[in-house]
Write a protein that holds these residues in place. Structure first.
Motif, mmCIF file in Angstrom:
data_model
loop_
_atom_site.group_PDB
_atom_site.id
_atom_site.type_symbol
_atom_site.label_atom_id
_atom_site.label_comp_id
_atom_site.label_asym_id
_atom_site.label_seq_id
_atom_site.Cartn_x
_atom_site.Cartn_y
_atom_site.Cartn_z
ATOM 1 N N TYR D 214 0.852 -1.194 0.000
ATOM 2 C CA TYR D 214 0.000 0.000 0.000
ATOM 3 C C TYR D 214 0.886 1.241 0.000
ATOM 4 C CZ TYR D 214 0.937 -0.013 5.081
ATOM 5 O OH TYR D 214 1.541 -0.019 6.319
ATOM 6 N N ALA D 216 0.330 5.746 0.490
ATOM 7 C CA ALA D 216 -0.626 6.829 0.742
ATOM 8 C C ALA D 216 -0.836 7.723 -0.487
ATOM 9 C CB ALA D 216 -0.174 7.673 1.928
ATOM 10 N N ASP D 228 -3.731 2.470 2.242
ATOM 11 C CA ASP D 228 -3.237 2.294 3.611
ATOM 12 C C ASP D 228 -3.359 0.828 4.011
ATOM 13 O OD1 ASP D 228 -5.904 1.884 4.278
ATOM 14 O OD2 ASP D 228 -6.136 3.798 5.303
ATOM 15 N N HIS D 252 3.402 6.131 4.141
ATOM 16 C CA HIS D 252 2.394 6.471 5.139
ATOM 17 C C HIS D 252 2.141 7.974 5.187
ATOM 18 C CE1 HIS D 252 3.937 2.537 6.357
ATOM 19 N NE2 HIS D 252 2.751 2.339 6.870
ATOM 20 N N ALA D 256 2.268 8.640 11.069
ATOM 21 C CA ALA D 256 1.642 7.332 11.291
ATOM 22 C C ALA D 256 2.481 6.486 12.255
ATOM 23 C CB ALA D 256 1.486 6.602 9.963
#
Lengths: 424, 424, 424, 424
Positions: D214, D216, D228, D252, D256
């Motif tokens: 993932y 952001a 995310d 991220h 985070a």
């Protein structure tokens, strides 16, 4: 203070020509006016009982005057807002700040103002005067089962109050987390939380919903045990069909795409409701739409699209609440501004040309898709919202009338200058 | 491709009834319509020569077609935009991507489209084919004087091109900085930069301005030597009266209050100009107004207030430029959308009730102050912008006409599908 | 509670073999041990009087026990810390929370513990009980001159207390700002602030320093009038030679490069002092070094480099203070941890091979520069800090001894479990 | 260039006395040295094939020299790193940049250097020369099934290459997303992605793992379809037992808490692997441990705790990869620094006193829990890592030997100064 209907009528009458000019201009350009108006009339935003007094920060609080001194006066305040705009037809209580003494009387009072009881809220982030165990190191995550049990019992108590008042949902916000690396075993904290929530869940009536709220940080500053939508969804899925995620706009890391989160939660059938506010830096709890109105519109755009795709009822299938803090403004004025911004964003999202948008998306016509959304957002829909509120019995400009009637001055006269509302 | 005036007239004629209805409705509610219209007519936004081709990221680039293959075609593209909206009356060149071969011919071509030459831009963030020294470790900050001298000489060369074309300002953006702790002595890097800029400054004609641009990060990822407005202002003050700070909206840390920076730079007499774009995460270089249109309005609100307070001319006393990257959209469509968003924000800021606002501020009437700004922002001023553009000879909806005329398809036919514009 | 010296000696004696093994191992690898030790002995960090009680957030506070009930007990607490680690030889008072009744007695008490009075702090971010005007809408920025005057007078009063106690600096932190767009005229707020500070500045003795602190946000959530180092420096420059910028680590936007700010302020001769703490999200006020210890080291690295470049005395030419909130930990333990983290970062920065670093920087040998800093940071310098503290009369492990001696239990017995310290 | 073993022996011999002094000092203070050493020996970090050349940003690239010109030379480079530190025993290939021509020859070459093939990586974020369909608007999310099918087919092709080389996992990173509000229907994009991944999943052998990465933002700047850990986990759960989430440290939102994410993914049995790097601002792709070494340690602390709780094998049950970009440093030096930082963090996490930590957590002894983690982090474990690497046949200081042997100079001589490695 009671607001007589004739004062609203007088106000609307005086505004009528101007309003009609704007509304007719607007209506002429829209194809679905009556449908939009009905949806706006139906849409009701719950006012939290804790938002009726002046808020503050850890650095202090600057009280206003005429704040409600009791649950009854809080209901009165929400009733007043609802009389003005007909969009605040519910109140969301916070236990232990608003424990009703006489359910029947409380319900009658609310009914008198046309109010229902929205989600009830528990509080395990503070220690109350006579509390056995402290929540200093968390509540439902706590390493000590006795503390967890106290938190569970409190939530079950809150459900009981809610049942008695006709509420049908429980909002659980946990401040639980840690402020320093090493303080928590994240996994155990999560599992303790899950087990605690399971006990509360089991105590909920079948027609109830549990809203599992998440927050990125504050009051804990290293980790929050229900810190983002992923953690909330994980819990909601493990809890069962009655558990949902609640989204508070301020509870995200910088730059989070909240509208995408909303869309995916709807897709999963797990979006429960909303806490509206706005922010520039972190959980600033500012008036909805005061900082990023386009974001608010984009969120409503996803709500409308996603709810329609599932055949959901906009007004009743999700919980709509404000959760703001009024540090500088008159709380009632601030709430009127928040409601207005929410209604505007909702109205704008209702006039988006969805057929054209779907087509632009299908063709990757990015510029066109942007135009379609901006066309709705740039449209001045205030007359549409005003028309709906007038049709529902409210004023065509609630804030203006509030000031004309000198409501705050009246409340100060009634309640005094130095009252302090219970709550944060 | 040349846009014949009659096509614009035809388009406007077809739109006239609808436009007039909207404009008259709007004008009826405003007190200063003619003044606003004149300001909108006068306001011109420079288009950077590098924004006419498809942009990309470090992960790749997806070219469109019909991109300009030469400086002449770039001028042609900006001319086309200007014909459509009459708001893009200047072009901002980037050396070495746009070195003119024949100044007179270039000037004539621009004049033919009604274009002037805005700030010229130097480039010391890339190594060019025949370059002696590398900018890998910076240019004006470099520890090696020979590298600094090369950067200085290049900037002086850029000024010469600018003089020949009638430009009166130099934009200096330095990518200089460091990607790892320890790499740089911050102080020495700053002082080297200052000394280098002083040499360039000395080479500028008296009527020129130097715009010192800042950026928080990227392409360096630990420090940037001109990283924020404080550093830029420090340099501008040390350089002298001809040096100013340039604000690029995307070049800030998360949540920065850019409108406050603008206000303070105006107060200090040190705001030089703007690079418009928008962003959600970092320096995303998105279409102006596509993500945070209220922020764009708030910035214009400060610009208008601050310039008026100093008796400045909105149109001529600051440099207005777009600096965006068009990765997914047709660059010309994207630029039309950016210009439109900027004009809307400017128009909204012109209808703010400044007397009422000043009064609300004086009385700390926060709710009222918010209402005043939101009233302007919620007003649909598109007809105002359209009226101004029509009066100036443009189309009432430039983007719509662009699509109707199939401009891109024509450009592809003229220039081919696989052209790649020089630039990033 | 008084800490007898023999208890420290006993403790050190018991730890001696282990400590010596570590210290000798470490010393063997260093070239400048004695110099470093002396600098560590000389380095003193002021403890703020408000940090001796349990802190909280706007959501609540969970008190500990044995908190100081008076200025005298606050001095006693700092004295205790200083006895343990010999690195906390100063106290920073906050007016009106710590107004001394008898200067002579207060000074004697402090002297008895070997403490001096560091910067005095004013408070115009809260309304006090008998205050004429409210700071709800700011203090020195206020639109009402009477409010500004009240803030000015208060600061002058604070200076008087400071003079009487032997303090030589005033820290001004203003919460002034706005929470909503439109609320403030940024320029006028800045100018009002400047004029107010000028009056305070004029009242300062010649040997005093004014520290102008900045903060990005909170308690105001849209703008802060002294919001970043650029604004603080602008004010300090306009005020004069006695005015300096104060850097609080938590008062920045996400990802700000604080070490670069420190370096530039030193370059400008305008760095006044520090408030140490740590944070993950915003102004979390956590224990120094608990979240980003490498950042703390990098800041000290710039401090040492920059101060040495100007021939400054590390111990005396800047103000070193802790500014943290102790929500979950025993405040005294938390302070011992902060001081320890600061001393470690300082010690690491003292063993950086500066000649090699300068050479690597000159040659753009980025990997080598990183190695040099990491070599210092990865070195376990705890024995060095311990040796310095032992030589100065402290314990080789202050926190361990604090726990062994059951200091908190003793304080609770002396002062009670339910005391609440004045302050936030 | 081949590194003869005797050169390592010579180097270690020269360093032996110094190393032994440090190692023995360190070992004396630890209880589980042999166990830790064995774990360090076993721990291997895969080097991605694309990280062996100089990286860049969208603003440009400054090539180094001697970059690998073929898959064979990439394997040679990783082999060289592994010879030096014995911690890089795997290579992670990226298709289409590294398509092997002769599997048997490629496998033999790798085996010769002691290397295995870690996860294979697909690329649907760029258009390749002979590609039918464009990924401009996404790959697996695309509205056009033909584009999705192309992406699916490519991934299945990558799996085939992987099988032939002995790889057992596929890393899928999708750049898919949108850059403007309105561009995408989030829900449909997610569902298209899910369906596409299901087809790829079905093509994986039973013993394979799919890593769903993932990110952001970037290269899309408004939304990313797998943005995310929540979205990745949702997909991994819907896909099945062979699908896992892959965590890349740089992917991220600001602030985070990645260590908490790691802990929860381990709890759910869904953590698949890691991409190591570091960052200050966004996805900066800097050397691991160069900006936030304490965060890296905290992540390893959770990894060790969580893997041990599930009885997992540290070395084999998760995928460990570096994913950095080397814009300024020699890529091989940069990789040596990354590996070293990772090994240090891992070693520190292995010496955490877990019994004491669990007890402190159980008792909410926050200060003690912090002390326990900091005690491990402040320990200088470099000699421990060196000892493990020497025992495994590597050098006691790989970077130092690399420089002594003038490896880069040799590579430039062999391969030339102007080579450009395939990849980003």
């Amino acid at each position: 203070m009671q607001l007589e209907k004739y004062k609203i009528d007088e106000f609307n009458y005086a505004q009528q020509a101007a309003h009609t000019r704007k509304f007719e201009f607007l209506a002429e350009g829209l194809s679905n006016v009556e449908d939009v108006l009905q949806k706006l009339v139906d849409f009701q935003i719950a006012i939290p009982s804790w938002a009726l007094g002046t808020g503050g920060t850890r650095f202090g609080r600057f009280s206003g005057g005429g704040e409600p001194r009791s649950l009854e006066e809080k209901i009165e305040d929400v009733g007043l807002l609802h009389s003005l705009n007909r969009s605040c037809g519910a109140i969301s209580l916070h236990i232990p700040w608003d424990i009703p003494q006489d359910y029947q009387a409380t319900k009658s009072l609310a009914a008198q103002y046309g109010l229902t009881f929205d989600a009830v809220n528990s509080n395990t982030f503070q220690d109350q005067a006579n509390q056995q165990k402290s929540y200093k190191f968390g509540s439902m995550q706590h390493t000590d089962k006795a503390v967890r049990q106290q938190a569970i019992d409190h939530n079950i108590e809150v459900i009981k109050h809610g049942i008695a008042l006709g509420s049908e949902s429980l909002t659980v916000w946990l401040a639980d987390g840690s402020s320093f690396p090493g303080q928590l075993n994240f996994r155990k904290a999560f599992q303790n939380t899950l087990e605690s929530l399971q006990e509360v869940y089991a105590a909920m009536p079948d027609n109830w919903k549990m809203y599992v709220e998440y927050k990125a940080f504050e009051p804990n500053f290293y980790s929050t045990t229900i810190g983002d939508w992923g953690q909330s969804l994980l819990l909601a899925n493990k809890l069962g069909d009655k558990a949902y995620t609640l989204v508070d706009l301020g509870h995200h890391l910088p730059n989070a795409n909240i509208e995408q989160i909303v869309s995916l939660l709807l897709m999963e059938g797990k979006l429960g409701g909303f806490h509206f506010n706005d922010s520039k830096y972190s959980d600033d709890d500012l008036t909805a739409g005061s900082i990023k109105p386009y974001q608010l519109f984009l969120i409503f755009n996803e709500l409308v699209e996603g709810m329609d795709a599932r055949g959901m009822n906009h007004a009743t299938d999700l919980g709509w609440m404000i959760d703001a803090s009024h540090n500088l403004k008159d709380p009632l004025e601030d709430l009127l501004q928040s409601v207005q911004a929410i209604m505007i964003a909702y109205a704008q999202s209702l006039i988006v040309d969805r057929t054209a948008l779907a087509e632009a998306q299908q063709n990757n016509d990015v510029a066109r898709a942007q135009e379609i959304l901006q066309d709705a957002f740039r449209t001045d829909v205030r007359a549409l919202v005003a028309e709906a509120q007038v049709r529902a019995g409210g004023a065509s400009n609630a804030l203006q009338l509030y000031r004309q009637l000198k409501v705050r001055e009246n409340l100060i006269q009634e309640r005094g200058l130095k009252t302090v509302s219970s709550g944060l």
